[in-house]
Design an enzyme around this catalytic site. Structure first.
Site, short mmCIF file in Angstrom:
data_model
loop_
_atom_site.label_atom_id
_atom_site.label_comp_id
_atom_site.label_asym_id
_atom_site.label_seq_id
_atom_site.Cartn_x
_atom_site.Cartn_y
_atom_site.Cartn_z
N LYS A 120 3.32 3.98 -10.39
CA LYS A 120 2.07 3.23 -10.41
C LYS A 120 1.88 2.46 -11.72
CE LYS A 120 0.66 4.31 -6.31
NZ LYS A 120 0.66 3.29 -5.24
N THR B 214 -7.00 12.11 1.22
CA THR B 214 -5.79 11.82 1.99
C THR B 214 -4.82 13.00 1.89
OG1 THR B 214 -4.71 10.81 0.08
CG2 THR B 214 -6.01 9.35 1.50
N ASN C 145 0.81 -1.22 0.00
CA ASN C 145 0.00 0.00 0.00
C ASN C 145 0.84 1.27 0.00
OD1 ASN C 145 -2.42 1.78 0.73
ND2 ASN C 145 -1.13 2.02 2.53
N TYR D 160 5.31 9.84 -9.79
CA TYR D 160 4.24 9.05 -9.19
C TYR D 160 3.55 8.20 -10.26
CZ TYR D 160 0.18 7.92 -6.29
OH TYR D 160 -0.80 7.26 -5.59
#
Length: 251
Positions: A160, A193, A89, A156
């Protein structure tokens, strides 16, 4: 009764913390690996008597943390567990800047935590548990940004996208074995978040899509970490988990 074993990275805040809380509430054995331990999780486990371990480790040191996990798994009695699951995660968003303005150290950290560590941990998890007779799963937490390019997000997005594609390769590897693990790289939707705060707070000159993220918040379209965790864990428990190596909780 045998316990379900879960190994979870990035469990000290956000959706990771919410997943850890929900896994503990269901009476599972939980090993969390994060830069910082969560006092909240410790308190919860003490009150409920659940089996919780928290390792404080910088996931940018993929070699060190994976070696520690291998040693720990090899010391375990698989007869104590009814299943074993690794949830990768943890992730890092580097400063939101065009690539030409980015610092190599920031890019390297994003790739180490977001891609190198999941690959290394998956390798040792699957190798150390290869002879374990129970079901095994690997869940990689991906992102829509791994599937859709965005300016000022190269580090990023690349991490991913790599996570998705290595999961596709891993699924092919595991399908060759009768007792292969089920694996999936799952996008959890848009969640309220710290990452969202960072994206909304970036100047539009550096981040052309800043207004899109601000609008998501203003329109109430962000899931809470708790809601997202529940959706992810529900997906993980599905009978068809792993049928698609790359998936999205939103279908």
């Amino acid at each position: 009764m045998n316990q379900q074993l879960y190994i979870l990275t990035g469990a000290s805040r956000g959706m990771g913390l919410a997943m850890a809380q929900q896994l503990l509430a269901k009476g599972n054995t939980l090993l969390c690996i994060s830069r910082n331990a969560s006092p909240e999780l410790t308190t919860r486990a003490l009150k409920s008597g659940q089996a919780l371990m928290q390792w404080t480790h910088d996931l940018a040191d993929a070699e060190g943390v994976s070696a520690r996990l291998r040693d720990w798994l090899q010391s375990q009695d698989p007869g104590h567990f009814a299943s074993a699951t690794l949830i990768n995660n943890a992730g890092v968003i580097p400063p939101v800047l065009p690539l030409r303005q980015s610092q190599p150290a920031d890019l390297a950290r994003a790739l180490r935590v977001g891609l190198e560590a999941p690959m290394a941990l998956s390798a040792v998890f699957l190798g150390a548990t290869e002879s374990w007779p129970m079901p095994r799963k690997v869940l990689n937490i991906s992102s829509g940004l791994g599937r859709h390019p965005m300016a000022s997000q190269a580090g990023y997005c690349a991490a991913k996208a790599g996570l998705d594609h290595f999961t596709r390769c891993l699924a092919l590897d595991e399908a060759l074995h009768a007792h292969g693990a089920k694996v999936c790289s799952l996008a959890p939707g848009v969640i309220d978040t710290d990452m969202q705060v960072q994206l909304r707070g970036t100047a539009s000159e550096a981040f052309p899509d800043q207004s899109k993220f601000a609008q998501l918040k203003a329109s109430g379209l962000l899931s809470s970490p708790e809601q997202a965790a529940e959706q992810v864990l529900r997906f993980l428990a599905r009978a068809d988990f792993g049928q698609l190596p790359v998936a999205d909780v939103r279908g």
